[in-house]
Scaffold this motif. Sequence first.
Motif, PDB file in Angstrom:
ATOM      1  N   GLY A 140      48.679  47.535  45.405  1.00  0.00           N
ATOM      2  CA  GLY A 140      50.106  47.242  45.282  1.00  0.00           C
ATOM      3  C   GLY A 140      50.429  46.586  43.942  1.00  0.00           C
ATOM      4  N   ALA A 141      51.312  45.617  43.971  1.00  0.00           N
ATOM      5  CA  ALA A 141      51.777  44.946  42.761  1.00  0.00           C
ATOM      6  C   ALA A 141      50.636  44.193  42.078  1.00  0.00           C
ATOM      7  N   ILE A 142      50.639  44.253  40.744  1.00  0.00           N
ATOM      8  CA  ILE A 142      49.709  43.474  39.932  1.00  0.00           C
ATOM      9  C   ILE A 142      50.580  42.597  39.040  1.00  0.00           C
ATOM     10  N   ASP A 143      50.590  41.295  39.321  1.00  0.00           N
ATOM     11  CA  ASP A 143      51.415  40.349  38.564  1.00  0.00           C
ATOM     12  C   ASP A 143      50.526  39.553  37.625  1.00  0.00           C
ATOM     13  N   MET A 144      50.615  39.845  36.320  1.00  0.00           N
ATOM     14  CA  MET A 144      49.770  39.177  35.329  1.00  0.00           C
ATOM     15  C   MET A 144      50.513  38.011  34.677  1.00  0.00           C
ATOM     16  N   PHE A 145      49.792  36.913  34.547  1.00  0.00           N
ATOM     17  CA  PHE A 145      50.306  35.733  33.859  1.00  0.00           C
ATOM     18  C   PHE A 145      49.333  35.393  32.734  1.00  0.00           C
ATOM     19  N   ASP A 146      49.555  34.306  32.027  1.00  0.00           N
ATOM     20  CA  ASP A 146      48.708  33.977  30.880  1.00  0.00           C
ATOM     21  C   ASP A 146      47.235  33.812  31.248  1.00  0.00           C
ATOM     22  N   SER A 147      46.931  33.083  32.317  1.00  0.00           N
ATOM     23  CA  SER A 147      45.529  32.796  32.604  1.00  0.00           C
ATOM     24  C   SER A 147      45.074  33.233  34.004  1.00  0.00           C
ATOM     25  N   TYR A 148      45.920  33.947  34.737  1.00  0.00           N
ATOM     26  CA  TYR A 148      45.531  34.437  36.056  1.00  0.00           C
ATOM     27  C   TYR A 148      46.385  35.640  36.431  1.00  0.00           C
ATOM     28  N   THR A 149      45.952  36.314  37.497  1.00  0.00           N
ATOM     29  CA  THR A 149      46.626  37.529  37.966  1.00  0.00           C
ATOM     30  C   THR A 149      46.658  37.523  39.480  1.00  0.00           C
ATOM     31  N   PHE A 150      47.744  38.043  40.038  1.00  0.00           N
ATOM     32  CA  PHE A 150      47.823  38.292  41.472  1.00  0.00           C
ATOM     33  C   PHE A 150      47.806  39.798  41.673  1.00  0.00           C
ATOM     34  N   VAL A 151      47.034  40.252  42.637  1.00  0.00           N
ATOM     35  CA  VAL A 151      46.978  41.681  42.946  1.00  0.00           C
ATOM     36  C   VAL A 151      47.100  41.848  44.461  1.00  0.00           C
ATOM     37  N   GLU A 152      47.875  42.833  44.884  1.00  0.00           N
ATOM     38  CA  GLU A 152      48.061  43.089  46.305  1.00  0.00           C
ATOM     39  C   GLU A 152      47.247  44.302  46.719  1.00  0.00           C
ATOM     40  N   VAL A 153      46.517  44.141  47.834  1.00  0.00           N
ATOM     41  CA  VAL A 153      45.740  45.250  48.403  1.00  0.00           C
ATOM     42  C   VAL A 153      46.075  45.342  49.889  1.00  0.00           C
ATOM     43  N   PRO A 154      45.893  46.516  50.494  1.00  0.00           N
ATOM     44  CA  PRO A 154      46.159  46.626  51.933  1.00  0.00           C
ATOM     45  C   PRO A 154      45.291  45.642  52.719  1.00  0.00           C
ATOM     46  N   ARG A 155      45.859  45.073  53.749  1.00  0.00           N
ATOM     47  CA  ARG A 155      45.172  44.049  54.551  1.00  0.00           C
ATOM     48  C   ARG A 155      43.794  44.514  55.024  1.00  0.00           C
ATOM     49  N   GLU A 156      43.680  45.782  55.419  1.00  0.00           N
ATOM     50  CA  GLU A 156      42.402  46.272  55.942  1.00  0.00           C
ATOM     51  C   GLU A 156      41.307  46.336  54.870  1.00  0.00           C
ATOM     52  N   TYR A 157      41.684  46.317  53.595  1.00  0.00           N
ATOM     53  CA  TYR A 157      40.699  46.327  52.504  1.00  0.00           C
ATOM     54  C   TYR A 157      40.457  44.932  51.919  1.00  0.00           C
ATOM     55  N   GLY A 158      41.198  43.948  52.355  1.00  0.00           N
ATOM     56  CA  GLY A 158      41.121  42.607  51.766  1.00  0.00           C
ATOM     57  C   GLY A 158      39.720  42.032  51.720  1.00  0.00           C
ATOM     58  N   THR A 159      39.023  42.005  52.828  1.00  0.00           N
ATOM     59  CA  THR A 159      37.671  41.437  52.877  1.00  0.00           C
ATOM     60  C   THR A 159      36.704  42.255  52.031  1.00  0.00           C
ATOM     61  N   ALA A 160      36.811  43.574  52.090  1.00  0.00           N
ATOM     62  CA  ALA A 160      35.923  44.440  51.309  1.00  0.00           C
ATOM     63  C   ALA A 160      36.108  44.201  49.813  1.00  0.00           C
ATOM     64  N   VAL A 161      37.350  44.042  49.382  1.00  0.00           N
ATOM     65  CA  VAL A 161      37.618  43.783  47.961  1.00  0.00           C
ATOM     66  C   VAL A 161      37.048  42.433  47.553  1.00  0.00           C
ATOM     67  N   LEU A 162      37.263  41.408  48.368  1.00  0.00           N
ATOM     68  CA  LEU A 162      36.722  40.078  48.053  1.00  0.00           C
ATOM     69  C   LEU A 162      35.203  40.127  47.915  1.00  0.00           C
ATOM     70  N   ASN A 163      34.534  40.806  48.836  1.00  0.00           N
ATOM     71  CA  ASN A 163      33.076  40.903  48.789  1.00  0.00           C
ATOM     72  C   ASN A 163      32.604  41.715  47.585  1.00  0.00           C
ATOM     73  N   ALA A 164      33.291  42.820  47.293  1.00  0.00           N
ATOM     74  CA  ALA A 164      32.885  43.704  46.199  1.00  0.00           C
ATOM     75  C   ALA A 164      33.079  43.054  44.827  1.00  0.00           C
ATOM     76  N   MET A 165      34.019  42.125  44.713  1.00  0.00           N
ATOM     77  CA  MET A 165      34.370  41.541  43.415  1.00  0.00           C
ATOM     78  C   MET A 165      33.586  40.263  43.102  1.00  0.00           C
ATOM     79  N   LYS A 166      32.580  39.920  43.905  1.00  0.00           N
ATOM     80  CA  LYS A 166      31.853  38.660  43.712  1.00  0.00           C
ATOM     81  C   LYS A 166      31.147  38.546  42.365  1.00  0.00           C
ATOM     82  N   ASN A 167      30.501  39.601  41.885  1.00  0.00           N
ATOM     83  CA  ASN A 167      29.725  39.524  40.644  1.00  0.00           C
ATOM     84  C   ASN A 167      30.242  40.479  39.581  1.00  0.00           C
TER      85      ASN A 167
END
Length: 78
Positions: A35-62
């Motif tokens: 979904g939306a990707i909101d970029m700021f100077d030192s951080y970003t918010f990104v929206e993903v479907p709820r059912e993928y939330g945990t998978a994305v968090l785990n995949a992005m660890k390293n």
Amino acid sequence: MVRLFVNIGKKQHARPGDILGAVAGESGMPGNLVGAIDMFDSYTFVEVPREYGTAVLNAMKNVKIRGRSINVEPANAK
């Protein structure tokens, strides 16, 4: 949708495409579901479907974006 906080932003020369590529590439989720990707100077918010939330968090660890190790976590409620 679930909103995630990523600790990289415009000051680190990151672009929305970098975030999209990392989220879709690492988690195996189709990029068109991001979904939306909101970029700021030192951080970003990104929206993903709820059912993928945990998978994305785990995949992005390293993951590195623009050569920088990143941290992804659930965003605080608005």
